[in-house]
Design a protein around this motif. Structure first.
Motif, PDB file in Angstrom:
ATOM      1  N   GLU A 311      -7.365  -6.138  -0.201  1.00 23.98           N
ATOM      2  CA  GLU A 311      -7.177  -6.577   1.181  1.00 23.98           C
ATOM      3  C   GLU A 311      -7.707  -7.997   1.343  1.00 23.98           C
ATOM      4  O   GLU A 311      -8.876  -8.279   1.105  1.00 23.98           O
ATOM      5  CB  GLU A 311      -7.896  -5.619   2.133  1.00 23.98           C
ATOM      6  N   ASP A 317      -0.523  -6.240   1.451  1.00 26.83           N
ATOM      7  CA  ASP A 317      -1.119  -5.390   0.425  1.00 26.83           C
ATOM      8  C   ASP A 317      -0.064  -4.985  -0.595  1.00 26.83           C
ATOM      9  O   ASP A 317       0.992  -4.446  -0.253  1.00 26.83           O
ATOM     10  CB  ASP A 317      -1.733  -4.144   1.073  1.00 26.83           C
ATOM     11  N   SER A 501      -3.733   2.119  -0.897  1.00 25.13           N
ATOM     12  CA  SER A 501      -4.067   1.402   0.331  1.00 25.13           C
ATOM     13  C   SER A 501      -3.754   2.287   1.529  1.00 25.13           C
ATOM     14  O   SER A 501      -2.583   2.556   1.807  1.00 25.13           O
ATOM     15  CB  SER A 501      -3.270   0.101   0.441  1.00 25.13           C
ATOM     16  N   ARG A 504      -1.368   0.489   4.209  1.00 24.23           N
ATOM     17  CA  ARG A 504       0.019   0.099   3.950  1.00 24.23           C
ATOM     18  C   ARG A 504       0.982   1.068   4.603  1.00 24.23           C
ATOM     19  O   ARG A 504       0.792   2.279   4.571  1.00 24.23           O
ATOM     20  CB  ARG A 504       0.273   0.037   2.440  1.00 24.23           C
TER      21      ARG A 504
END
Length: 689
Positions: A311, A317, A501, A504
């Motif tokens: 990040e 990302d 992530s 995302r």
């Protein structure tokens, strides 16, 4: 009448390639064949033209430049030469003896030179000034049937009684030579440009200036104009380009210049050209001192998208949201754990090899099984400690009887959401499926005791709710196999957490491709985050680009123009790579679907030979290894530059061979300067307005 006109007018078209012929005359050809010519020259003539460096261009012709109309039909041509070394004259032995004897007779007070003749008499000094040059024949300039200048790549004929005078082209003459493109190639360029969506062939773009040697005191001195070299942006569309050289010799500067050139050409013509850079060292995504504190991303603004595997402000990302993209997540995990010592445990292996690609919705039974496995996969991620996206709910099909059975066994009560589905928080989903697993084995033991068919946990229809594949999923979640023995289970996944992530949204691979299809520049900064991203995620993105482009191509539609840039390419398209794998296929076949491939490496000998053999554009700086130079010498006329490439370490000093140029040109590549690029883009925008 026509012959008279041809003899009077047409040879004059060739004369600009000589430049100031009185000054530029440097000698005479005294030997020639179909490949080489030997030239007699003189120190005074060399001094008049700021020297004749190694690898410099010369022009030989029998035309009298003061009276070109007197040239015969055989003489109406210019032979382009490159100086490759010295040549011995028949008198060299005698002159060498003269020099030795002269030095042996010197007095003590003659230790230092006292004049230009250095003690020789004028006649001897004049004789000593002559020397020979060995030159390679690069081709012949002549006038075609339409009266256009054309460069053939050889000589058609030579005379033993040669009358060829030799000139060193400089300034405008040299610019015409190094930037010459034959008319048939221009037509091909136009056809290629139109196929790429351009209304006309893109304008040429300056890449640098002619530079023959590392020592550039004379031929690039203050009194010698620096001769610009141009490249054709269309040469790089649907083609392969090699950028070769040691670290810190200008490879990244070359790539930046190429990216800017292609983007500028597309902007000028209103054409979308997607470009993606696999940036292993963060040289393109971030500003550095070499770029005057700016970067490609800063110059192109909204038309450039940057990704990182961690990040970072200003970056999207690069990682995958494992919860929302279960198929991509499981494939990635499987590849990352390819060498895991516990992979051979039966349940874990079945889990990793199963795949979570969504079946057709019309296949109701399989689709429900898939939804259940996805739910267990999400619960497994939660149990392993993968951060959960905000507001995520685990949803899966389960009828009232299944939910009631879990509740009665002490499990959580799921919330029905209609049409036989229910929802739970990820943590409650862990408890729910752990309970399902316990029920399944308890009921199976009970059925075994009662001598009944062992269906285990069933739904209201009496069918098993836990199939063999889901059983493996549940065992991974519970970290125990069917006998209750502890196994590695979800703990094997923990090392993959840094690839996930929770913020995302959507598949990053499809997102990247959509940006390319919109004509944007995408920079994947692979310098930060997990090392495996370079091979795993990069390969996934490359494969998606390849598949998407070829779907368009095979369906008869026109694919998007895309240029792929890869650093450290020997790791991806090495000589031992199968040509059927992703990267070699892109390099070998991508041009069909309008995918251009630019690869940079220090090790040309390690690149797959099939890829090297099909590379159209070459940018080569310093290489310090004989094996690498030997590999390079097999292509075009790079053999002429082997000594120079090994010794000259000047940043940006490159030898360039492009599709439109029939020979290698030694060039000092311009430094990439974002400020100049911004001015060009602003000028294009003002014209468009």
């Amino acid at each position: 009448m026509s012959n008279v006109f041809d003899n009077a007018v047409l040879p004059n078209k060739l004369m600009p390639l000589l430049g100031d012929f009185d000054t530029n005359h440097v000698g005479y050809v005294y030997g020639i064949d179909f490949q080489k010519a030997t030239v007699l020259t003189n120190d005074n003539w060399k001094a008049r033209v700021a020297g004749i460096p190694h690898n410099s261009f010369l022009i030989a012709t029998a035309i009298n430049p003061q009276s070109p109309s007197s040239a015969t039909q055989f003489d109406n041509e210019l032979v382009l030469l490159r100086v490759v070394g010295p040549a011995r004259l028949p008198s060299d032995g005698e002159l060498l003896q003269t020099r030795i004897e002269h030095n042996q007779r010197r007095e003590a007070n003659e230790r230092y030179p006292s004049s230009e003749t250095d003690g020789f008499d004028p006649m001897t000094q004049s004789e000593l000034q002559y020397g020979g040059l060995e030159c390679r024949i690069l081709g012949t300039f002549f006038l075609d049937d339409d009266g256009e200048i054309r460069l053939g790549s050889d000589v058609e004929n030579y005379f033993a009684s040669t009358r060829l005078r030799v000139y060193k082209p400089r300034a405008d003459a040299l610019e015409r030579i190094v930037n010459h493109i034959n008319s048939d190639r221009r037509k091909t360029m136009l056809a290629d440009a139109e196929a790429a969506g351009f209304k006309s062939a893109p304008s040429s773009i300056p890449i640098g200036t002619v530079r023959y040697t590392s020592t550039s005191r004379l031929h690039r001195g203050k009194d010698e104009p620096k001769v610009p070299v141009f490249i054709q942006p269309s040469d790089f569309l649907a083609r392969r380009t090699a950028v070769l050289g040691m670290t810190r010799t200008g490879k990244s500067n070359t790539v930046k210049t190429t990216v800017a050139s292609v983007a500028t050409a597309g902007t000028r013509s209103g054409i979308k050209i997607g470009q993606i850079i696999f940036d292993l060292n963060g040289e393109y995504a971030n500003a550095n001192h070499q770029d005057d504190g700016s970067s490609i991303a800063a110059v192109f603004g909204d038309n450039c998208v940057r990704y990182r595997a961690i990040e970072t402000p200003g970056f999207l990302d690069l990682r995958t949201n494992f919860y929302e993209q279960p198929a991509e997540a499981l494939n990635l995990i499987s590849k990352l754990l390819i060498n895991d010592p516990f992979r051979n445990q039966t349940d874990l292996q079945q889990f990793l090899d199963s795949g979570l690609e969504e079946p057709e919705a019309t296949d109701i039974s399989n689709h429900k099984r898939w939804q259940q496995r996805v739910a267990v996969f999400q619960a497994t991620l939660c149990a392993a400690g993968f951060p959960v996206p905000a507001g995520l709910a685990v949803t899966f099909p389960a009828n009232k009887d299944v939910l009631e059975a879990v509740k009665n066994a002490g499990g959580p009560l799921a919330t029905p959401v209609g049409r036989g589905s229910c929802t739970l928080s990820p943590q409650l989903a862990v408890d729910f499926f752990t309970t399902v697993r316990s029920l399944n084995y308890e009921l199976r033991e009970q059925q075994k005791t009662e001598n009944r068919p062992q269906k285990g946990f069933t739904n209201s229809s009496g069918n098993s709710w836990v199939d063999p594949m889901m059983e493996s999923y549940l065992n991974v979640l519970a970290r125990a196999n069917a006998t209750g023995t502890s196994i590695r289970g979800f703990r094997a996944l923990i090392g993959c957490m840094e690839y996930h992530s929770p913020k995302r949204q959507g598949d990053v691979v499809k997102e990247v491709v959509s940006h390319l299809w919109a004509g944007k520049i995408v920079i994947l900064d692979l310098s930060a985050g997990p090392v495996e991203v370079r091979s795993v995620l990069s390969k996934r993105i490359a494969q998606q680009i390849f598949d998407t482009s070829f779907r368009e191509y095979n369906s008869g539609r026109t694919p998007q123009n895309i240029v792929i840039y890869v650093e450290e390419a020997h790791n991806l398209i090495g000589k031992k790579e199968e040509l059927t794998t992703t990267w070699p296929r892109i390099a070998k076949e991508g041009a069909k679907a309008k995918i251009a491939f630019v690869y940079a490496t220090q090790e040309p000998s390690s690149i797959h030979p099939n890829i090297l053999a099909n590379t159209e554009n070459w940018f080569v700086t310093h290489l310090n290894n004989d094996d690498e130079l030997k590999a390079l010498a097999k292509f075009y006329d790079f053999a002429d530059f082997i000594a120079s490439l090994k010794s000259a370490q000047d940043v940006g000093f490159a030898r360039i061979k492009t599709l439109s140029s029939p020979f290698v040109i030694p060039v000092q590549i311009d430094r990439f300067t974002p400020a100049d690029l911004e001015q060009r883009l602003a000028a294009i925008a003002s014209v468009a307005d």
